[in-house]
Write a protein that holds these residues in place. Sequence first.
Motif: not given
Length: 322
Positions: A64-88
């Motif tokens: 959970i700790g690593i997921q949280y740090i990755t989440y904060l980094k992505n939020t700061v850089t504006g990288d919201f990632g990939y939607s599993y369900q929408q495939k986009r």
Amino acid sequence: MVKFFANKLLQYFIVIVLMLTLNFLLPRLMPGNPLMYLAGEDVGFMSTAEKEAILDKHGLNDSIGIQYITYLKNTVTGDFGYSYQQKRLISDLLKERLPWTLLLTGLGLVISTVIGVIFGTISAWRRGSSTDAKLLTLFMFLSAMPSFWVGMILVSIFSAQLGWFPVFGAESPGANFLGVERWIDIIHHLVLPLATLVIISVTSTFMTMRYSMLTVLGEDYIMMAKAKGVQDKVIKYKHAMRNALLPVSTVFMLSLGFTLGGATVIETVFAYPGVGRLMFESVLSRDYPLIQATFLIITFSVVFANLLADLLYPLIDPKVGK
């Protein structure tokens, strides 16, 4: 004044940190397994190694700790990632949905504010009359109706029975209208969701304006103006209504923060392709990155609107912040 602004900024920084943390934890505390939406219906036929490989690929096997740090980094850089369900990419989904939500909720906020201010002024000016009683009864009745019920009633009458407006969507599927024809089609689809939004949101502005106007009408300078024989129209619109708008401006700013997520139910009832409906779909499918992105956009808009209201209020009313 500087100390006031500094304290406000510190408070909102703490709020944003708490908001980011809650936004990370909430989808992970929800029941359900995102693996089913990553692998589809074949998840029951997959081996343990195959399931682990999918979870590793999306970082869901990390602590959970690593997921949280990755989440904060992505939020700061504006990288919201990939939607599993929408495939986009989530950023593409938000770019596609945001304009529809802003069109619906922005227009709804402006129209409901104008209507609330006008009828709130009339109601306060005619306090105790039959007009005041009728307006109060009407707006209290409107505030008691749930949004999904209002939407279904409007669809039943104006779409199913009379056939005046479309039942769902923001545009006619497959029509490929261009220019003015496309805008007419968009407005045609917008009428019922917009009417629903205005009906359920107008009462807060009406009540705020009415009570603010009543307070102003009791001030000494209003009595003085009446004693001097100033025309009622001048007293009502120039002296009373203008000063009574200050609380309404606060309600407007706070409502502005909910423009992105406040129409979730309405967008769902009318299958309107906005951010609220996107959030509803992401919760149903346990699409963690999409849930986090939509929640984040909505909560940031609420915090920003509150911050804007806090910073503007002392400028509008100098007595605040002293």
